[in-house]
Design an enzyme around this catalytic site. Structure first.
Site, mmCIF file in Angstrom:
data_model
loop_
_atom_site.group_PDB
_atom_site.id
_atom_site.type_symbol
_atom_site.label_atom_id
_atom_site.label_comp_id
_atom_site.label_asym_id
_atom_site.label_seq_id
_atom_site.Cartn_x
_atom_site.Cartn_y
_atom_site.Cartn_z
ATOM 1 N N LYS A 200 0.885 -1.164 0.000
ATOM 2 C CA LYS A 200 0.000 0.000 0.000
ATOM 3 C C LYS A 200 0.924 1.215 0.000
ATOM 4 O O LYS A 200 0.921 2.032 0.932
ATOM 5 C CB LYS A 200 -0.913 -0.071 1.245
ATOM 6 C CG LYS A 200 -1.952 0.996 1.366
ATOM 7 C CD LYS A 200 -3.147 0.824 0.450
ATOM 8 C CE LYS A 200 -4.055 2.041 0.546
ATOM 9 N NZ LYS A 200 -5.155 2.043 -0.434
ATOM 10 N N ASP A 233 -5.584 -3.043 -1.885
ATOM 11 C CA ASP A 233 -7.041 -2.955 -2.083
ATOM 12 C C ASP A 233 -7.407 -3.412 -3.498
ATOM 13 O O ASP A 233 -8.350 -4.183 -3.694
ATOM 14 C CB ASP A 233 -7.584 -1.547 -1.764
ATOM 15 C CG ASP A 233 -6.714 -0.412 -2.288
ATOM 16 O OD1 ASP A 233 -5.619 -0.671 -2.839
ATOM 17 O OD2 ASP A 233 -7.128 0.763 -2.157
ATOM 18 N N ASP A 261 -6.910 -15.400 3.283
ATOM 19 C CA ASP A 261 -8.279 -15.865 3.565
ATOM 20 C C ASP A 261 -9.144 -15.611 2.333
ATOM 21 O O ASP A 261 -9.975 -16.441 1.948
ATOM 22 C CB ASP A 261 -8.878 -15.147 4.790
ATOM 23 C CG ASP A 261 -8.723 -15.960 6.082
ATOM 24 O OD1 ASP A 261 -7.847 -16.850 6.144
ATOM 25 O OD2 ASP A 261 -9.486 -15.693 7.046
HETATM 26 MN MN MN Z 1 -5.316 -15.654 9.040
#
Ligand code: MN
Ligand code: NAD
Ligand code: IPM
Length: 361
Positions: A200, A233, A261
């Protein structure tokens, strides 16, 4: 996937006239679904014919509540002497107050990552057989010892109206460089030779600058690797809409946690996502575990998917020099997913899935 250069570890033993390796592996079932998925992974390791000398470690919430210690020094000293560590999951139910926040996550899991210098958390993701869209095959190399995870920060005037809390991000040239170098080496070995830095840099202008310069400077040593940069993002959009654009992704600790995830969900569900916390220098054991957590919401129901743990076991076997056994497990998982997709059936309970993979290997 070849994880590191030096393939063999463990002690040797003779079985039916053949010289075999006996790897000493510490098992930490942990909390929630952790013990359930570890049992299935070990079932598959046995079925594939690799003999492990396993040592069970009773660590996790109940041990912590009994003793007040997440990882006693004496246990850590024992872990250092193992060939590998295999972990299910640790952590209390989200929202529970019995165990203080972070006591297990920081006190046990991060302590092992830091103390054992497991500086790369490698998390591979491939599209499901039969899934709609073009197939993809990407791997995230997450920096695993620094960033916001380092624990820098503290409180001023805690609890008062003028309270201040800071939580800094620690980024060293050494830490970023060794992870970035690992990622370039990996990209060079894979067929697409492509590496993306995710950060970022448009807002985190100090740590982002250090990562970008490190990425560019190390990259000069790898002319055969094509590179790209994405802000984190935007990387969330691309991972969902076009994961094919990625081959190897290198990123910092927190971005890597969140992105993996997401990548797990994109690649067919978090119950499939495996990981290897690597000490590439092999100065001690590496740690293998599913990406998911203790999932207390489904613990004891037979609904936990053990494939993430089974795939993590395959990564462990590859690391231990058992590449053939690892490849057989990986193929069995792929074939099983194929067959389930073709039949349009639910894959079964935790133990049924473990049995099915054990039969296929
Ligand atoms: Mn994790
Ligand atoms: P989680 O990963 O445990 O669960 C998130 C969701 O995914 C839940 O709906 C759960 O049912 C589902 N899920 C997870 N694993 C699954 C599997 N194998 N099969 C099917 N569904 C699965 O994340 P959380 O709920 O945020 O965390 C629960 C606890 O686990 C917390 O204490 C957290 O700190 C801890 N945690 C530990 C690890 C680890 O040990 N490596 C990783 C993540 C979270
Ligand atoms: C993971 C987990 C851990 C992390 C927690 C449990 C410390 O979420 O392995 O992804 O944040 O790294």
């Amino acid at each position: 996937m070849c994880l590191v250069d030096r393939p063999r570890s463990g002690r040797f033993f003779i079985f039916s006239g053949a010289l075999l390796t006996l790897h000493k592996v510490g098992l930490i079932g942990g909390d929630g679904i952790g013990p359930e998925v570890v049992a299935e992974a070990m079932k598959v390791v046995s079925a594939v014919g690799v003999r492990l000398d396993t040592v069970d470690y009773d660590l996790g919430a109940s041990q912590y509540l009994r003793t007040g210690e997440a990882l006693p020094d004496s246990v850590l000293a024992e872990l250092r002497r193992l060939d590998a560590i295999f972990l299910g999951a640790i952590g209390p139910p989200v929202g529970s107050r019995d165990v203080p926040p972070g006591a297990l996550e920081r006190g046990l899991l991060l302590r092992m990552r830091f103390e054992l210098d497991l500086y790369v958390n490698l998390r591979p993701f491939t599209s499901l057989p039969g899934a709609s869209g073009r197939p993809f095959d990407l791997v995230v190399a997450r920096e695993n010892t620094e960033g916001t995870y380092a624990g820098e920060g503290g409180f001023l005037r805690r609890g008062g109206p003028l309270e201040v809390a800071t939580q800094g991000s620690v980024n060293t040239r050494f830490g970023a460089e060794r992870c970035v170098r690992f990622a370039y080496d990996l990209a060079q070995r894979r067929s697409r030779h492509h590496l993306t830095l995710v950060h970022k840099t448009n807002v985190l202008t100090f740590s982002g600058d250090l990562w970008q310069r490190t990425f560019d400077e190390v990259g000069a040593e790898y002319p055969g690797v094509d590179t790209a940069y994405n802000h984190v993002d935007a990387a969330c959009i691309y991972l969902v809409e076009n994961p094919q654009r990625y081959d190897v992704v290198v990123t910092d600790n927190l971005f890597g946690d969140i992105l993996t995830d997401l990548a797990g969900a994109v690649a067919g569900g978090i119950g499939l996502a495996a990981s290897a916390n690597l000490n590439p220098a092999r100065t001690g054991p590496s740690l293998f575990e599913p990406v998911h957590g203790a999932a207390h919401d489904i613990a004891g129901t037979g609904r936990a998917n053990p494939l993430a743990a089974i795939r993590s076991a395959a990564m462990m076997l590859e690391h231990l020099g058992e590449a053939d056994a690892a490849a057989r497990i990986t193929k069995a998982v792929g074939d099983h997913l194929d067959a389930s997709a073709a039949a349009g059936t639910n894959m079964g309970t935790t133990a049924e899935i473990g049995d099915a993979i054990a039969e296929r290997v």
